[in-house]
Design an enzyme around this catalytic site. Sequence first.
Site, PDB file in Angstrom:
ATOM      1  CE  LYS A  26      -1.810  -0.955   4.035  1.00 14.01           C
ATOM      2  NZ  LYS A  26      -1.061  -2.154   4.425  1.00 14.01           N
ATOM      3  NE  ARG A  67       8.036  -2.373   6.100  1.00 13.08           N
ATOM      4  CZ  ARG A  67       6.709  -2.366   6.236  1.00 13.08           C
ATOM      5  NH1 ARG A  67       5.974  -1.726   5.362  1.00 13.08           N
ATOM      6  NH2 ARG A  67       6.149  -2.983   7.240  1.00 13.08           N
ATOM      7  NE  ARG A  95       6.516  -0.093  10.028  1.00 11.03           N
ATOM      8  CZ  ARG A  95       5.377  -0.175   9.362  1.00 11.03           C
ATOM      9  NH1 ARG A  95       5.268   0.386   8.162  1.00 11.03           N
ATOM     10  NH2 ARG A  95       4.342  -0.793   9.868  1.00 11.03           N
ATOM     11  NE  ARG A 152       2.354  -4.321  11.421  1.00  9.53           N
ATOM     12  CZ  ARG A 152       3.390  -4.177  10.607  1.00  9.53           C
ATOM     13  NH1 ARG A 152       4.591  -4.627  10.969  1.00  9.53           N
ATOM     14  NH2 ARG A 152       3.254  -3.585   9.456  1.00  9.53           N
TER      15      ARG A 152
HETATM   16  P1  AP5 Z   1       4.956  -1.530   1.797  1.00 11.32           P
HETATM   17  O1  AP5 Z   1       4.570  -0.734   0.604  1.00 11.32           O
HETATM   18  O2  AP5 Z   1       5.760  -0.856   2.856  1.00 11.32           O
HETATM   19  O3  AP5 Z   1       3.685  -2.270   2.424  1.00 11.32           O
HETATM   20  P2  AP5 Z   1       2.426  -1.697   3.222  1.00 11.32           P
HETATM   21  O4  AP5 Z   1       1.220  -2.374   2.678  1.00 11.32           O
HETATM   22  O5  AP5 Z   1       2.447  -0.206   3.226  1.00 11.32           O
HETATM   23  O6  AP5 Z   1       2.730  -2.320   4.646  1.00 11.32           O
HETATM   24  P3  AP5 Z   1       2.748  -1.714   6.109  1.00 11.32           P
HETATM   25  O7  AP5 Z   1       3.478  -2.751   6.937  1.00 11.32           O
HETATM   26  O8  AP5 Z   1       3.267  -0.336   6.167  1.00 11.32           O
HETATM   27  O9  AP5 Z   1       1.248  -1.721   6.447  1.00 11.32           O
HETATM   28  P4  AP5 Z   1       0.546  -1.636   7.781  1.00 11.32           P
HETATM   29  O10 AP5 Z   1      -0.818  -1.337   7.350  1.00 11.32           O
HETATM   30  O11 AP5 Z   1       0.685  -2.811   8.665  1.00 11.32           O
HETATM   31  O12 AP5 Z   1       1.351  -0.490   8.585  1.00 11.32           O
HETATM   32  P5  AP5 Z   1       0.950   0.971   9.037  1.00 11.32           P
HETATM   33  O13 AP5 Z   1       2.163   1.779   9.041  1.00 11.32           O
HETATM   34  O14 AP5 Z   1      -0.248   1.436   8.315  1.00 11.32           O
HETATM   35  O15 AP5 Z   1       5.757  -2.825   1.263  1.00 11.32           O
HETATM   36  C1  AP5 Z   1       6.305  -3.791   2.146  1.00 11.32           C
HETATM   37  C2  AP5 Z   1       7.645  -4.285   1.597  1.00 11.32           C
HETATM   38  O16 AP5 Z   1       7.429  -4.976   0.360  1.00 11.32           O
HETATM   39  C3  AP5 Z   1       8.637  -3.161   1.255  1.00 11.32           C
HETATM   40  O17 AP5 Z   1       9.931  -3.610   1.524  1.00 11.32           O
HETATM   41  C4  AP5 Z   1       8.449  -2.934  -0.259  1.00 11.32           C
HETATM   42  O18 AP5 Z   1       9.631  -2.451  -0.884  1.00 11.32           O
HETATM   43  C5  AP5 Z   1       8.078  -4.335  -0.736  1.00 11.32           C
HETATM   44  N1  AP5 Z   1       7.112  -4.320  -1.845  1.00 11.32           N
HETATM   45  C6  AP5 Z   1       6.046  -3.511  -1.997  1.00 11.32           C
HETATM   46  N2  AP5 Z   1       5.348  -3.819  -3.109  1.00 11.32           N
HETATM   47  C7  AP5 Z   1       5.991  -4.887  -3.672  1.00 11.32           C
HETATM   48  C8  AP5 Z   1       5.757  -5.661  -4.835  1.00 11.32           C
HETATM   49  N3  AP5 Z   1       4.713  -5.434  -5.637  1.00 11.32           N
HETATM   50  N4  AP5 Z   1       6.619  -6.674  -5.105  1.00 11.32           N
HETATM   51  C9  AP5 Z   1       7.673  -6.919  -4.280  1.00 11.32           C
HETATM   52  N5  AP5 Z   1       7.968  -6.193  -3.166  1.00 11.32           N
HETATM   53  C10 AP5 Z   1       7.127  -5.196  -2.868  1.00 11.32           C
HETATM   54  O19 AP5 Z   1       0.456   0.702  10.554  1.00 11.32           O
HETATM   55  C11 AP5 Z   1       1.377   0.441  11.608  1.00 11.32           C
HETATM   56  C12 AP5 Z   1       0.622   0.444  12.943  1.00 11.32           C
HETATM   57  O20 AP5 Z   1       0.048   1.762  13.185  1.00 11.32           O
HETATM   58  C13 AP5 Z   1      -0.593  -0.509  13.043  1.00 11.32           C
HETATM   59  O21 AP5 Z   1      -0.184  -1.805  13.440  1.00 11.32           O
HETATM   60  C14 AP5 Z   1      -1.458   0.205  14.097  1.00 11.32           C
HETATM   61  O22 AP5 Z   1      -0.972  -0.031  15.403  1.00 11.32           O
HETATM   62  C15 AP5 Z   1      -1.247   1.678  13.785  1.00 11.32           C
HETATM   63  N6  AP5 Z   1      -2.256   2.239  12.847  1.00 11.32           N
HETATM   64  C16 AP5 Z   1      -1.998   2.784  11.612  1.00 11.32           C
HETATM   65  N7  AP5 Z   1      -3.129   3.223  11.024  1.00 11.32           N
HETATM   66  C17 AP5 Z   1      -4.131   2.950  11.912  1.00 11.32           C
HETATM   67  C18 AP5 Z   1      -5.536   3.149  11.864  1.00 11.32           C
HETATM   68  N8  AP5 Z   1      -6.138   3.700  10.789  1.00 11.32           N
HETATM   69  N9  AP5 Z   1      -6.281   2.748  12.925  1.00 11.32           N
HETATM   70  C19 AP5 Z   1      -5.700   2.188  14.017  1.00 11.32           C
HETATM   71  N10 AP5 Z   1      -4.353   1.967  14.126  1.00 11.32           N
HETATM   72  C20 AP5 Z   1      -3.576   2.344  13.074  1.00 11.32           C
END
Ligand code: AP5
Length: 226
Positions: free
Chosen positions: A17, A131, A164, A175
């Site tokens: 994402k 990552r 991270r 998660r």
């Molecule tokens: P990446 O693009 O970083 O993946 P992502 O889907 O963004 O994954 P996240 O781990 O950031 O998502 P998340 O939703 O768990 O975390 P968030 O920060 O929102 O890609 C991942 C890896 O794969 C990278 O190395 C990339 O290079 C590689 N890659 C990408 N696309 C690829 C492809 N097509 N092919 C190959 N490799 C690829 O949330 C963190 C924490 O914050 C949560 O656990 C929660 O505690 C809190 N939080 C955040 N938002 C909320 C909310 N709205 N409500 C409540 N709590 C929240």
Amino acid sequence: MALNRAMIFLGPPGAGKGTQANRAAKRYGVPHLSTGDMLREAVAQGTELGRSAKPLMERGELVPDNIVMGMVEERLARPDSAQGFIFDGFPRTVPQAEQLDKILARRGFGKPLVVEFHVSPETLLHRVSGRWTCSVGGETYNIYERPPKVPGICDVDGGKLIQRSDDSPDIVRERLAAYDRKTKPLADYYRQHGVLETVDGSKGVEEVSRELNEIFARAAGRDGHL
Ligand code: AP5
């Protein structure tokens, strides 16, 4: 070329994402709004919000809806959000989605366009374990799929790459469980509202970008917004 809509990228941790939201935001000149990044910034700054969110994030649990909604409302009030925006990691619960609908209506936006990323759990774990993120500009790398030219250094701005703290395998499993319990039902919510699209997020970065551009183009053909 203005987007003039709210886009939502929905999917489990590691689905890509953030990677795609970053690219699409640059392409369409709108902000990439990651609630995860906003929360990590609050934690790093040691604000009151950050102090309440930190223990939950470290355990892989969701932060309460009221904290997240306050943060999002504040962010959307900035002028750069007037022409549209791309949410990554928000909304994450049905109550967040319901409140977002009201905020969008108040701000004169139509229904959001929601894209759900499908990726197998094995691929997610593999991706997240590889990552590394730039500590300056936030560019994301993957040591298996997309390594930086110089290990540990960002190609774009020379910033130090960091991992991270919530990317350890045990926390990623938590998660993923939180995603299944609280966020997956959002797909049904948006399907019922007729705004859900899906992409195969297990394909390569370029291919997923192409699919997303096709989705944007189809939506623009339907309602005249890009
Ligand atoms: P990446 O693009 O970083 O993946 P992502 O889907 O963004 O994954 P996240 O781990 O950031 O998502 P998340 O939703 O768990 O975390 P968030 O920060 O929102 O890609 C991942 C890896 O794969 C990278 O190395 C990339 O290079 C590689 N890659 C990408 N696309 C690829 C492809 N097509 N092919 C190959 N490799 C690829 O949330 C963190 C924490 O914050 C949560 O656990 C929660 O505690 C809190 N939080 C955040 N938002 C909320 C909310 N709205 N409500 C409540 N709590 C929240």
